[in-house]
Design a protein around this motif. Structure first.
Motif, mmCIF file in Angstrom:
data_model
loop_
_atom_site.group_PDB
_atom_site.id
_atom_site.type_symbol
_atom_site.label_atom_id
_atom_site.label_comp_id
_atom_site.label_asym_id
_atom_site.label_seq_id
_atom_site.Cartn_x
_atom_site.Cartn_y
_atom_site.Cartn_z
ATOM 1 N N LEU A 1 37.046 46.340 33.580
ATOM 2 C CA LEU A 1 38.330 46.071 34.212
ATOM 3 C C LEU A 1 38.374 46.789 35.547
ATOM 4 O O LEU A 1 38.114 47.998 35.639
ATOM 5 N N GLY A 2 38.692 46.034 36.623
ATOM 6 C CA GLY A 2 38.743 46.621 37.954
ATOM 7 C C GLY A 2 40.033 47.391 38.199
ATOM 8 O O GLY A 2 40.950 47.413 37.379
ATOM 9 N N ASN A 3 40.113 48.011 39.383
ATOM 10 C CA ASN A 3 41.264 48.838 39.734
ATOM 11 C C ASN A 3 41.567 48.660 41.222
ATOM 12 O O ASN A 3 40.856 49.199 42.079
ATOM 13 N N ARG B 1 25.596 65.473 57.072
ATOM 14 C CA ARG B 1 26.197 64.170 57.372
ATOM 15 C C ARG B 1 27.372 63.921 56.432
ATOM 16 O O ARG B 1 27.313 64.281 55.250
ATOM 17 N N THR B 2 28.416 63.337 56.957
ATOM 18 C CA THR B 2 29.515 62.864 56.119
ATOM 19 C C THR B 2 29.373 61.363 55.936
ATOM 20 O O THR B 2 28.803 60.668 56.788
ATOM 21 N N ARG B 3 29.923 60.868 54.840
ATOM 22 C CA ARG B 3 29.811 59.436 54.537
ATOM 23 C C ARG B 3 31.033 58.984 53.760
ATOM 24 O O ARG B 3 31.542 59.720 52.906
ATOM 25 N N VAL B 4 31.505 57.785 54.076
ATOM 26 C CA VAL B 4 32.613 57.178 53.349
ATOM 27 C C VAL B 4 32.046 56.080 52.468
ATOM 28 O O VAL B 4 31.449 55.116 52.962
ATOM 29 N N ASN B 5 32.182 56.232 51.149
ATOM 30 C CA ASN B 5 31.654 55.266 50.196
ATOM 31 C C ASN B 5 32.808 54.425 49.664
ATOM 32 O O ASN B 5 33.597 54.882 48.830
ATOM 33 N N GLU B 6 32.905 53.198 50.135
ATOM 34 C CA GLU B 6 34.025 52.342 49.763
ATOM 35 C C GLU B 6 33.749 51.609 48.456
ATOM 36 O O GLU B 6 32.608 51.247 48.169
ATOM 37 N N PRO B 7 34.783 51.380 47.630
ATOM 38 C CA PRO B 7 34.582 50.628 46.382
ATOM 39 C C PRO B 7 34.214 49.184 46.675
ATOM 40 O O PRO B 7 34.627 48.607 47.692
ATOM 41 N N ASP B 8 33.413 48.584 45.784
ATOM 42 C CA ASP B 8 33.014 47.199 45.990
ATOM 43 C C ASP B 8 34.035 46.247 45.350
ATOM 44 O O ASP B 8 34.999 46.664 44.707
ATOM 45 N N LEU B 9 33.794 44.953 45.537
ATOM 46 C CA LEU B 9 34.755 43.945 45.104
ATOM 47 C C LEU B 9 34.957 43.958 43.591
ATOM 48 O O LEU B 9 36.078 43.827 43.097
ATOM 49 N N LYS C 1 41.001 44.942 52.141
ATOM 50 C CA LYS C 1 41.980 43.860 52.156
ATOM 51 C C LYS C 1 41.452 42.686 51.359
ATOM 52 O O LYS C 1 40.295 42.286 51.492
ATOM 53 N N GLY C 2 42.293 42.118 50.514
ATOM 54 C CA GLY C 2 41.883 40.969 49.713
ATOM 55 C C GLY C 2 43.077 40.332 49.045
ATOM 56 O O GLY C 2 44.167 40.915 48.965
ATOM 57 N N VAL C 3 42.893 39.111 48.554
ATOM 58 C CA VAL C 3 43.950 38.371 47.875
ATOM 59 C C VAL C 3 43.426 37.922 46.528
ATOM 60 O O VAL C 3 42.344 37.329 46.431
ATOM 61 N N LEU C 4 44.170 38.227 45.457
ATOM 62 C CA LEU C 4 43.803 37.779 44.121
ATOM 63 C C LEU C 4 44.389 36.389 43.908
ATOM 64 O O LEU C 4 45.613 36.209 43.858
ATOM 65 N N ALA C 5 43.527 35.391 43.807
ATOM 66 C CA ALA C 5 43.980 34.005 43.713
ATOM 67 C C ALA C 5 44.770 33.741 42.438
ATOM 68 O O ALA C 5 45.615 32.856 42.384
ATOM 69 N N GLN D 1 34.785 46.437 41.587
ATOM 70 C CA GLN D 1 35.570 47.591 41.177
ATOM 71 C C GLN D 1 37.058 47.419 41.493
ATOM 72 O O GLN D 1 37.904 48.012 40.845
ATOM 73 N N LEU D 2 37.389 46.604 42.495
ATOM 74 C CA LEU D 2 38.784 46.443 42.913
ATOM 75 C C LEU D 2 39.517 45.357 42.134
ATOM 76 O O LEU D 2 40.744 45.392 42.031
ATOM 77 N N GLN D 3 38.811 44.383 41.599
ATOM 78 C CA GLN D 3 39.477 43.253 40.943
ATOM 79 C C GLN D 3 40.077 43.672 39.596
ATOM 80 O O GLN D 3 39.337 44.103 38.705
ATOM 81 N N PRO D 4 41.395 43.533 39.412
ATOM 82 C CA PRO D 4 42.001 43.882 38.114
ATOM 83 C C PRO D 4 41.869 42.752 37.104
ATOM 84 O O PRO D 4 42.825 42.318 36.480
ATOM 85 N N MET D 5 40.655 42.264 36.956
ATOM 86 C CA MET D 5 40.381 41.131 36.061
ATOM 87 C C MET D 5 39.463 41.601 34.944
ATOM 88 O O MET D 5 38.491 42.319 35.176
ATOM 89 N N LEU D 6 39.756 41.183 33.721
ATOM 90 C CA LEU D 6 38.922 41.543 32.576
ATOM 91 C C LEU D 6 37.612 40.774 32.608
ATOM 92 O O LEU D 6 37.598 39.556 32.800
ATOM 93 N N ASN D 7 36.526 41.499 32.427
ATOM 94 C CA ASN D 7 35.212 40.885 32.265
ATOM 95 C C ASN D 7 34.776 41.165 30.834
ATOM 96 O O ASN D 7 34.348 42.265 30.506
#
Length: 355
Positions: A88-90, A63-71, A25-29, A73-79
């Protein structure tokens, strides 16, 4: 989470299972876009351990593991800090779901001062997060993480320590690994298979009060094969030979030297390199308990200029050359303070605190 556990005289079993909730969950300002994703995954572990004796044991784990994307990777902002390598994030990424298995065997012989270990492992990632690459006409590359296919790797490593007539101790360790992943370049997918082999051997004297001498050799072979692009088929081999020596004279003087010779063979990168690095020092301690130490050292005596790192993964063939400091000499003085502060309060005495 539900757990089952059993312990016997030689064998033990532990199994756990549960359900994991992953929320992103997040908000793109910049445009007030809300990222709100929720996923549920079954998770669990299983462990089996068997003791053949006090010095021999076998372990099997899952063992099973859930690997969540980091911030990032999620931001659709050009670096575009690097105009030739744009990131570019997704925000549509979902977590990777991983399965991990490993088996290990350990042996320790305290009578002969020898030990041996070997481990086998395997990992499988579903919804693998890879970097999609888009290359334009000006050779600018845009990288964007996406979920694409399945990624897997497996391998083994081992080690053996022993002695020769209680005078020389030796160490042998090595391993191999196999990695598979999908590569996506300009919407064209290909499989990349990489395998790595490494071996390390060292010998040294056991009693080190006066003399401490050791020699070692290390070799590393990497090979990558692409199913679609032969330009990504690259092999690299590097091996390093080292020698170290220390001599203590009259309990106060120490003479040390360290020599490393690294060879990078031309197996796809275009050029051979051989880099010798040599350093030496002399030191003298003073006072009771060797509290004061004065040392004169010479680093990079042969004045070599650089270090090399070669890497091939994810559709990228990379060679990095790092500049080193040239030849230099250094004088250092160190003093050990054994006791600090005043008298300590006696046991049972009064302790006064000041605020």
């Amino acid at each position: 989470t539900t757990e089952f556990k059993h312990e016997g005289e030689k064998a033990s079993v532990k199994i756990s299972a549960g359900l994991q909730r992953s929320g992103l969950k997040g908000v793109l300002a910049s445009n007030a876009t809300v990222i709100n994703q929720t996923y549920y995954y079954p998770v669990g572990t299983a462990n089996f351990k068997y003791k053949f004796s006090q010095s021999k044991s076998l372990n099997i784990n899952y063992r099973t593991r859930v690997n969540e994307p980091d911030l990032n990777q999620l931001q659709p902002m050009l670096n575009n800090q690097n105009p030739l390598s744009i990131r570019l994030g997704n925000p549509n990424l979902i977590p990777e779901y991983q399965h991990n298995v490993w088996i290990s065997y350990n042996l320790w012989d305290q009578l002969n001062f020898t030990s041996f270990y070997i481990s086998l492992y395997g990992n499988l990632s579903q919804n693998a997060i890879i970097s999609k690459q888009t290359i334009d006409d000006n050779f600018r590359t845009t990288y964007q993480p996406i979920n694409f296919g399945v990624q897997s790797n497996a391998g083994m490593y081992f080690g053996y320590n022993g002695e020769i007539k209680k005078i020389i101790k030796y160490n042998i360790r090595g391993g191999a690994s196999l990695n598979q992943q999908q590569v996506l370049i300009n919407e064209e997918a290909s499989d990349q298979l990489s395998h790595n082999y490494h071996l390390y051997v060292s010998f040294g004297n056991k009693k080190k009060k006066v003399f401490d001498v050791s020699i070692s050799a290390r070799a590393n072979l990497n090979n990558s094969i692409s199913s679609q692009n032969n330009a990504l088929n690259v092999t690299s081999l590097n091996h390093t030979y080292s020698a170290k020596a220390r001599v203590t004279i009259a309990k106060k003087w120490n003479l040390k030297t360290d020599f490393n010779y690294s060879i990078f063979d031309d197996l796809g990168y275009g050029e051979n390199f051989a880099i010798p690095i040599w350093s030496a020092s002399v030191s003298r301690t003073f006072f009771k308990g060797d509290q004061l130490k004065i040392e004169l050292s010479a680093e990079n005596i042969l004045n070599e200029a650089f270090r090399i790192n070669r890497y091939n993964w994810g559709g990228n063939v990379t060679e990095t050359q790092t500049n080193l400091l040239g030849r230099y000499f250094m004088l250092s003085i160190a003093y050990k303070i054994n006791k600090m502060g005043g008298n300590q309060p006696k046991p049972g005495g009064d302790i006064i605190f000041f605020d």
